[in-house]
Design an enzyme around this catalytic site. Structure first.
Site, short mmCIF file in Angstrom:
data_model
loop_
_atom_site.label_atom_id
_atom_site.label_comp_id
_atom_site.label_asym_id
_atom_site.label_seq_id
_atom_site.Cartn_x
_atom_site.Cartn_y
_atom_site.Cartn_z
N ASP A 191 35.38 43.93 42.34
CA ASP A 191 36.51 43.87 41.40
C ASP A 191 36.22 44.54 40.07
O ASP A 191 37.11 45.12 39.45
CB ASP A 191 36.91 42.41 41.15
CG ASP A 191 35.90 41.67 40.29
OD1 ASP A 191 34.74 41.56 40.73
OD2 ASP A 191 36.26 41.22 39.19
N TYR B 18 38.09 33.63 38.60
CA TYR B 18 39.47 33.91 38.98
C TYR B 18 40.19 32.65 39.44
O TYR B 18 40.67 32.56 40.56
CB TYR B 18 39.51 35.00 40.06
CG TYR B 18 39.06 36.34 39.54
CD1 TYR B 18 39.88 37.10 38.71
CD2 TYR B 18 37.80 36.85 39.84
CE1 TYR B 18 39.47 38.33 38.20
CE2 TYR B 18 37.37 38.07 39.34
CZ TYR B 18 38.21 38.81 38.52
OH TYR B 18 37.80 40.00 38.02
N ASP C 143 30.44 43.57 38.72
CA ASP C 143 29.48 42.78 39.48
C ASP C 143 29.56 43.16 40.96
O ASP C 143 30.17 44.16 41.33
CB ASP C 143 29.73 41.28 39.27
CG ASP C 143 31.18 40.90 39.60
OD1 ASP C 143 31.84 41.66 40.34
OD2 ASP C 143 31.64 39.84 39.13
N GLU D 3 33.93 45.99 30.15
CA GLU D 3 33.91 45.94 31.62
C GLU D 3 35.18 46.56 32.20
O GLU D 3 36.29 46.23 31.79
CB GLU D 3 33.79 44.49 32.10
CG GLU D 3 33.57 44.38 33.59
CD GLU D 3 33.10 42.99 34.00
OE1 GLU D 3 32.47 42.89 35.06
OE2 GLU D 3 33.37 42.03 33.27
#
Length: 495
Positions: free
Chosen positions: A81, A232, A84, A472
């Site tokens: 996503d 999430y 990571d 990120e």
């Protein structure tokens, strides 16, 4: 490093209406065509699984080749996503839906980039077919997020637990299941002409998964909280995804069952909720825009109310109108949250451009507290946001890596921040990799097309790798931007 996704109070920033919605005049400020190509290329750097011969991001290699083997299910492929090495199913499915929607609305403007965009959609939908291979089950995550975030490793080296998490009747997850159904349905439309057999398979699976989502209702993070939160969590519940999923199945299948579902359940599922935040968690605004097309373009009179619902969202986004609820930085950037704010910039810009398209087709406008808002106005607002992202901002910085002369160099991204396998063939261990996280040097692998979380409420961006909120990138930032850039490149005569 944790990828925190806590909802926080909206920060108080100046409402500079004029700065946020300056009309566009003269030649385009940016090379939208170049940015489009790079925004799609980014997805190749996020791939998991066995990479194809056509792979263009050469610093990546195969990874996650045993995913799913612990439960004897093939769960290889898909996308990481963000920065990571976990495959989080909820944002992955939303990213797949938005990539498909980008192609559906603006693919005809993409020309040479259309096939790359389709490839990006297919990489996601192929994985979602695997994740839904068993009836009444959706595999929603691969990887133990806590253990993954305790390491700083290349995906090619990862040796943390690839635990698989799923939703099923006893552990329901209507949110992630309905989002997965939406992604499959949207992808079926992308491939309807180019690969009808594949398209039919996607549509059939979407129906089955939606039925499961609707029948076994619940929020996936209720029982899976220890594994999917705080990364999430489903903060907005599952009602928005059920409406969103039904809307996509209605568009993909034309089956009156889904039209009736929307008519009967729309209000219960929050069709008229006054929420103008659209992203991986909350789909209300997107569902309203999507359903409004059925009335505006396809003349489905039963859905006329959704023009009003969509207008309410749009009016909350238009600066200077009596119904405006949107906050902007001094430099003119739409500002929702400090954590990964650029995702809301790209998703909102996409909705503005898409609704402008529907309005223009039907020769309609929007009335916002007595002020008439035209499709041209919506396009100007969206263009201003995209221009800010590409460098028309107080720092003179592009927030897309590899675009323009000045862009972020220290992404919060494991694979980008560590030497590639080609440059460093030996394994880089879990703890050893943290030297890459805390290094002051630029990332050795330029993740072209990656859009970072963006500047803070003061238009400042420190470019620090450890600052995941701002540094990120994520698939759900780029996915709606693909469509927006295609429109802007075409309308500027670049495509």
């Amino acid at each position: 490093m944790a990828l925190l996704r806590f909802p926080i109070l909206l920060l108080a920033v100046l409402l500079l209406h004029n700065a946020a919605a300056l009309p566009h005049h003269g030649p385009a400020k940016h090379d939208y065509r170049d940015a489009l190509a790079k925004s799609i290329l980014f997805f190749e750097g996020q791939r998991s699984g066995k990479l194809p011969p056509s792979q263009r991001v050469s610093w990546r290699r195969d990874s996650g080749l045993s995913d799913g083997s612990s439960i004897k299910v093939d769960l290889t492929g898909g996308y990481y996503d963000a920065g990571d090495n976990v495959k989080f199913g909820f944002p992955l499915a939303f990213s797949a839906t938005m990539l498909a929607w980008s192609v559906l609305e603006f693919g005809g403007m993409m020309k040479g980039e259309l096939q790359h965009a389709r490839d990006a959609v297919r990489w996601g939908s192929d994985y979602l077919l695997k994740a839904t291979s068993h009836p009444d089950t959706v595999y929603v995550q691969v990887g133990d997020a806590s253990k993954d975030h305790a390491c700083w490793e290349r995906p090619e080296d990862m040796d943390t637990a690839r635990t698989v998490y799923k939703v099923e009747p006893s552990t329901p997850g209507s949110d992630v299941a309905a989002e997965t159904a939406a992604a499959l349905a949207a992808a079926s439309l992308v491939f309807r002409k180019s690969d009808p057999v594949y398209s039919s398979r996607l549509a059939a699976r979407a129906k089955r998964v939606f039925e499961f989502a609707d029948k076994h209702r619940g929020t996936y993070s209720t029982k899976l909280s220890a594994y999917v939160c705080p990364y999430y969590c489903s903060y907005s519940g599952y009602q928005d995804e059920l409406l969103w999923g039904a809307a996509w199945l209605h568009r993909a299948t034309k089956n009156p069952t889904y039209l009736n579902y929307i008519k009967v359940n729309g209000q219960i599922l929050g069709a008229d909720e006054q929420d103008n935040t659209f992203g991986w968690d909350n789909k209300h605004a997107g569902a309203r825009i999507l359903i409004s097309k059925s009335f505006l373009v396809q003349k489905v009179g039963a859905l006329q109310e959704y023009k009003g619902h969509a207008d309410s969202f749009i009016c909350s986004m238009v600066p200077g109108t009596p119904t405006d609820q949107t906050q902007y930085t001094k430099g003119g950037l739409l500002f929702k949250l400090s954590d990964s704010n650029m995702q809301y910039v790209t998703s909102s810009s996409f909705l503005l451009l898409t609704y402008a398209k529907y309005l223009a087709f039907s020769k309609k406008t929007v009335s916002c507290g007595g002020a008439t808002v035209t499709p041209q106005r919506l396009r100007a607002i969206a263009r201003r946001q995209v221009d800010y992202l590409l460098g028309s901002n107080p720092m003179g910085m592009s927030y897309m890596v590899g675009y323009g002369p000045k862009y972020p160099k220290k992404l919060h991204h494991r694979a980008s921040s560590l030497p590639s396998v080609a440059a460093h063939p030996t394994k880089i261990g879990c703890s050893q990799g943290f030297t890459g996280l805390y290094s002051g040097a630029a990332n050795p692998n330029v993740h072209v097309g990656a859009v970072v979380g963006g500047p803070n409420q003061n238009d400042q961006f420190p470019d620090q790798r450890n600052d995941y909120e701002h540094s990120e990138p994520a698939t759900y930032i780029n996915a709606p931007l693909v469509g927006a850039l295609a429109y802007l490149a075409h309308s500027s005569g670049q495509l």
